[in-house]
Scaffold this motif. Structure first.
Motif, short mmCIF file in Angstrom:
data_model
loop_
_atom_site.label_atom_id
_atom_site.label_comp_id
_atom_site.label_asym_id
_atom_site.label_seq_id
_atom_site.Cartn_x
_atom_site.Cartn_y
_atom_site.Cartn_z
N HIS A 295 0.81 -1.22 0.00
CA HIS A 295 0.00 0.00 0.00
C HIS A 295 0.85 1.28 0.00
O HIS A 295 0.45 2.29 0.58
N LEU B 16 -7.15 4.72 -0.15
CA LEU B 16 -6.79 3.85 0.97
C LEU B 16 -6.79 4.61 2.29
O LEU B 16 -7.12 4.05 3.34
N VAL C 19 -7.16 0.15 -6.21
CA VAL C 19 -5.79 -0.37 -6.24
C VAL C 19 -5.62 -1.32 -7.41
O VAL C 19 -4.61 -1.26 -8.15
#
Length: 339
Positions: free
Chosen positions: A21, A74, A115
């Protein structure tokens, strides 16, 4: 992230990586002397990286922007703000807006979907580069000597390259004998990046001062000028790194062929011609100094357009992942984009 490859074609390094991430970018400002990966965790940080030339090259900018958008998703940040901040980072490269619009279309689909979409944009670019490389290499002939400008390789894309991707593919197929890399003032992408990248992959390259291109062409040693693009309009006009237009004029005079390599995401059919392309003006200090050291008299003004526009009539072929556009014009561009 798994990266598609073709035997003999894959670059020996990666400039864009996604791990845990966070986005990792090879700092291209430090090349060729240092190889440092920087970590990014927000759209604002990625926008700064694009603006400050940590990452550059139209496809790579689009990929980085997609990951930047995903980072803010995120973190639960405002995605409208993420879009705006990233869109303002570089105005000329149409891939930036193409990638952001793809991400924004999934803004309500959840973070994992965003993502996945950013990763898909990255992977699709490498696949497109590999296809483009084969199409472009198919018209080179044998033992081609190529002049290239700026940097259009694995550093400027998802992994393989556009113009350098064609050179990579052509060299792997035994069609490329030698490459001349123009230094590319004022950021010296040819000297710092292209020469480094080709040497990494053991492809014969010689560096050329920008002002020496005409003399080199005059010797008859160069067969092709192969460059990338930041935006291509409906009629086949091409915006690319400043200095491309002058190379195309020189090539026309000396009988050297010109090839532009770009994915279809670089085409902007909403603009009829290159006259409508916005040209980014960068700080004068990039011209009046070199790596922080003044090279011009104090107070001397300078102009610093980052791009110029090459008219379609100076281009012999545009190579894309969908195929080749020979002698580009409105009709041939529209036909390829309709595939």
């Amino acid at each position: 992230m798994s990266v598609p490859s073709v035997a003999g074609h894959r670059a020996s390094f990666h400039a864009i990586e996604w791990h845990h991430h966070s986005l990792h970018l090879l700092d291209q400002r430090l090349l060729p002397h240092q190889q440092q990966m920087l970590h990014y965790r927000s759209a604002a940080e990625v926008a700064d990286a694009i603006r400050d030339m940590v990452v550059r090259g139209a496809p790579a900018i689009g990929i980085a922007a997609a990951y930047g958008y995903a980072l803010d998703a995120l973190a639960g940040r405002d995605l409208h703000q993420a879009f705006r901040v990233l869109a303002e980072s570089r105005p000329t490269a149409v891939n930036l807006f193409w990638a952001l619009e793809r991400m924004a279309a999934l803004s309500h689909a959840g973070t994992e979907a965003l993502v996945a979409e950013a990763r898909r944009i990255h992977e699709e670019d490498i696949i497109a580069n590999l296809a483009m490389g084969q199409f472009g290499a198919s018209v080179l002939g044998e033992k081609a000597v190529i002049y290239t400008h700026c940097n259009t390789g694995a550093l400027a894309t998802g992994g393989h390259g556009t113009a350098l991707g064609i050179i990579r593919s052509g060299y792997a197929d035994g069609k490329v004998q030698e490459v001349f890399a123009g230094e590319t003032r004022p950021w010296l992408q040819g000297a710092r990046l292209t020469a480094w990248e080709l040497l990494q992959d053991k492809i014969p390259v010689s560096l050329v001062c920008d002002g020496a291109a005409a003399q080199l062409f005059r010797t008859g040693k160069v067969d092709w000028v192969i460059v990338g693009a930041d935006r291509i309009t409906a009629n086949g006009d091409v915006a690319n790194k400043i200095g491309t237009y002058s190379l195309a004029v020189l090539a026309k005079h000396h009988g050297v062929k010109v090839m532009v390599a770009a994915p279809t995401s670089t085409f902007d059919p909403t603009l009829d011609s290159g006259a409508a392309i916005p040209i980014e003006q960068r700080p004068a200090e990039e011209v009046t100094s070199l790596f922080g050291q003044p090279i011009a008299p104090a107070g001397c003004p300078a102009i610093n357009p980052s791009f110029d526009v090459t008219p379609a009539e100076l281009i012999d072929v545009i190579a894309t992942e969908k195929g080749l556009i020979m002698n580009p014009d409105h009709d041939s561009v529209a036909l390829l984009l309709a595939r």
